[in-house]
Design a protein around this motif. Structure first.
Motif: not given
Lengths: 303, 436
Positions: A41-45, A68-72, A84-88, A98-104
């Motif tokens: 799963v590509n989880l891109f925030f 591919n999931m674009s959670v934005r 919550d998203t992670a648990a789901t 594979v995760v990308r997120h805007a917060s360090s």
């Protein structure tokens, strides 16, 4: 998760493994069965084109089912928290995330709440390890070695996760790293990172084998870090004239997407004799195949 | 709920510490009607009174915590005055000054009265309301400082944010002189600190987190000290965190200004390395700074430059803390950790026992003009019995506070409160818990 999770030997092994995938990527039949039956799963925030496509292709070539999931644009706006998203997602039982997120640090936080392997595809201003590995692979292909190379990273170091990962990996592999940027774009006490720091491009670039230009992350810049792109290009943009100070066989890299005429002159970016930029993209898929394979074979370890 | 006990009590076999008179020695303390009526070895059991054998442990005044946030009114899921009271007395704190940044905020006399009544009826510790400096804490229109002071506001503050507008700050300080009101200022330049979530430093740079420089603190500390000098106001620089601020306070005091300073217990016991792997429980305002800042703050306590140690208790529920570091709330739940954390500085040899106890008791009492905070005849019997050597691991999940976001969670401590008395009434005992 971050470069320091690996030691030198593991890093070298990973790069060597990726080298084996390179010819495969240009062959006619591009499908392996290594990850058959597994779900990636590509989880891109955060928006991304090339990293997302690269991981998707890598996953598919390894035989995995890729989602591919674009959670934005979805649940986050409805107030759902990261965990919550992670648990789901975890309940849906993916094998690789594979995760990308805007917060360090966000990817690290998420990885503690899911039971599958998590790959950091960029977290805020912290790290972007797979980019550093694909850069290392590109260097190895071009120069045959990484140890001893003089590499200058030029530009927005402050906001760059690519720079942080690259400094860590290149230092680990024995390259000599220089950072070149105006003081407003350098992190606090950056001289302690085991690098040489320069504010002047032409001094910093003297004799280097590789120049890595970084993208000016205008979206992360609140308030004026620079007077104007024009002034930036004049003093820090990579063009043929400024490259004369470097080694005669200098190669230029850029993690993309490029702001042409700001960080790099099109003349350089499009010159196949100098530019490694297309190779970087090509290496990206092979490198990520190797990363996915490593995680799949080591089971549940985190990258 | 400061219930009066009519019977007399005598505390025997105690090492009595009175920070107000620098007394530290074996003696006995006699309490009647909630007030200390006798101190001395000659007190005998001929009085018809309850004997409290302190078993050689320390008997000292209950702590006065000058900076506590609760969620009451408006965010009772974070903390109520009742739950804060349980947490306070179990941590040896007998007086709390509660911050005005509630919802609605405490910016007029009726809300001050509300806090006082709720505190009296539901909180085991004594509750002193801190009034808002400006209407709605917006930093623009002065709040009714005089009326709130009459209603019982013990001091005035503006929550976490500094008053940005220098002119407003100047007028607040000038106006407060009429009522001899204590004005607390959080010295932090809001523009320079913008986007910052941790102290500026090597760690912040590596983790890719926005840093708050020490200049953000010194610039506003300088500004507020200048204004205090110009107006003659009574100023508390609330929760200083940087070593560079200390000389400014020292100079202001040297010039005879009515300037005081407090420090958050976290800044005395932790440093920025405690953030480790993006630990949001260690995301604090002011931020945890370097080890050299920490040591300088301890020295400033020793030198009497910093007057007060506060818990900075800021209860936050999981949904505000279990987030990416940038998005998580600032703050740590600390009422129950304040005393044991402070005692680590004694055990580590950083400070003498009296040097630690004063900023927690006698100094805040003197600044606020309170009768408690000392063991002297006529003072209220707000007393605690402390076992200095008691070893324990601080477990946030076992605390009375409604929120478990303690930066000290899991720390090994030495020293614990055995019994807490407010106006002579025993409200906490380590064996039986709090009186409910």
């Amino acid at each position: 998760m971050q470069i320091s999770d690996l030691n030198r030997l593991e890093a070298l092994e990973l790069i060597e493994r990726a080298e084996l995938f390179l010819p495969f990527c240009v062959s006619r039949e591009k499908k392996l069965k290594t990850l058959q039956g597994r779900t990636l799963v590509n989880l891109f925030f955060e928006n991304s084109t090339r990293t997302l496509a690269s991981f998707e292709l890598a996953g598919k070539r390894m035989g995995a089912d890729v989602v591919n999931m674009s959670v934005r644009n979805s649940s986050v706006l409805k107030g759902e928290t990261l965990l919550d998203t992670a648990a789901t997602l975890n309940s849906m039982g993916p094998d690789l995330l594979v995760v990308r997120h805007a917060s360090s640090g966000a990817v690290q936080l998420l990885s503690r709440k899911v039971s599958c392997s998590v790959i950091n595809a960029g977290d805020g201003k912290h790290e972007h390890p797979s980019q550093a590995f694909l850069d290392a692979l590109t260097l190895k292909r071009s120069f045959g070695r990484i140890e001893g190379l003089k590499i200058a990273i030029v530009g927005d170091i402050l906001h760059s996760r690519v720079a942080r990962s690259n400094v860590a990996l290149l230092n680990m592999l024995g390259a000599r790293v220089r950072l070149i940027a105006p003081p407003t774009l350098l992190p606090f006490e950056v001289q302690n990172w085991g690098v040489e720091v320069f504010n002047d491009l032409e001094t910093g670039i003297a004799g280097v084998d590789v120049v890595m230009a970084l993208r000016l992350q205008l979206e992360r810049m609140e308030g004026g870090f620079l007077p104007s792109p024009r002034e930036y290009f004049r003093f820090f943009g990579i063009d043929r004239e400024k490259l004369k100070a470097a080694s005669p066989n200098v190669m230029v890299m850029h993690p993309g997407p490029m702001n042409r005429g700001v960080e790099i002159d099109s003349d350089i970016a499009d010159d196949p004799k100098i530019s490694l930029i297309p190779d970087q993209v090509e290496s990206g898929v092979a490198m990520r195949m190797a990363i996915l394979e490593a995680l799949a074979s080591y089971g549940r370890n985190d990258e | 709920m400061a219930a009066m006990m009519n019977n007399m009590k005598i505390f025997t076999n105690a090492r009595v510490i009175d920070p107000a008179s620098d007394f530290d020695g074996k003696t006995q303390v006699l309490v009647n009607e909630g007030v200390i009526v006798g101190i001395g070895d000659e007190l005998t059991e001929e009085y018809q009174c309850e004997i409290i054998d302190c078993d050689g442990h320390v008997l000292m005044p209950g702590l006065i915590d000058m900076r506590v946030s609760t969620g009451e009114p408006g965010e009772e899921h974070r903390e109520t005055l009742r739950s804060a009271g349980y947490a306070a007395v179990s941590g040896g704190i007998t007086t709390i000054v509660v911050q005005p940044d509630t919802n609605p905020c405490i910016d007029d006399a009726s809300k001050v009265d509300f806090i006082k009544r709720r505190g009296r009826d539901y909180c085991l510790a004594k509750v002193l309301p801190c009034g808002a400096l400006t209407k709605g804490l917006a930093g623009e229109q002065m709040a009714e400082i005089g009326l709130m002071a009459q209603a019982g506001a013990i001091m005035f503050a503006n929550g976490y944010g500094a008053i940005k507008d220098t002119k407003v700050m100047q007028r607040l300080l000038a106006y407060s002189c009429t009522f001899d009101a204590l004005i607390a200022a959080r010295p932090q330049d809001p523009w320079l600190a913008k986007g910052g979530v941790v102290a500026q430093g090597e760690l912040a740079a590596r983790l890719g987190l926005g840093g708050i420089s020490s200049s953000a603190e010194t610039i506003f500390a300088n500004r507020d000290i200048s204004l205090a000098a110009a107006t003659g106001a009574k100023l508390l620089l609330d929760m200083v965190s940087s070593k560079n601020t200390i000389p400014l306070i020292e100079t202001a005091k040297g010039h005879g200004l009515d300037v005081f300073a407090s420090v958050n217990i976290h800044n005395l016991c932790l440093n920025d390395n405690d953030i480790g792997d993006y630990r949001t429980f260690a995301k604090l305002d002011p931020p945890l700074r370097s080890e050299s800042d920490r040591l300088a703050l301890i020295k400033a306590i020793k030198d009497g430059i910093i007057d007060v140690i506060v818990s900075g208790h800021d209860p936050r529920p999981p949904e505000e803390k279990r987030l990416p570091f940038d998005e998580a709330a600032f703050g740590s739940s600390a009422l129950e950790a304040l005393l044991p954390a402070a005692l680590t500085l004694y055990h580590a040899g950083n400070l003498e026992l009296l040097e630690i106890i004063k900023p927690l008791t006698a100094n805040p009492a003197a600044i606020l003009g309170l009768a408690q905070g000392k063991i002297q005849i006529g003072a209220p019997a707000d007393l605690i019995v402390v076992d200095l050597g008691y070893p324990h691991r601080f477990d946030a999940s076992q605390t009375f506070s409604k929120s478990k976001n303690a930066a000290f969670d899991g720390r090994l401590f030495q020293g614990k409160v055995l019994q807490t008395f407010v106006n002579g009434a025993k409200l906490y005992d380590i064996e039986t818990g709090v009186v409910r």
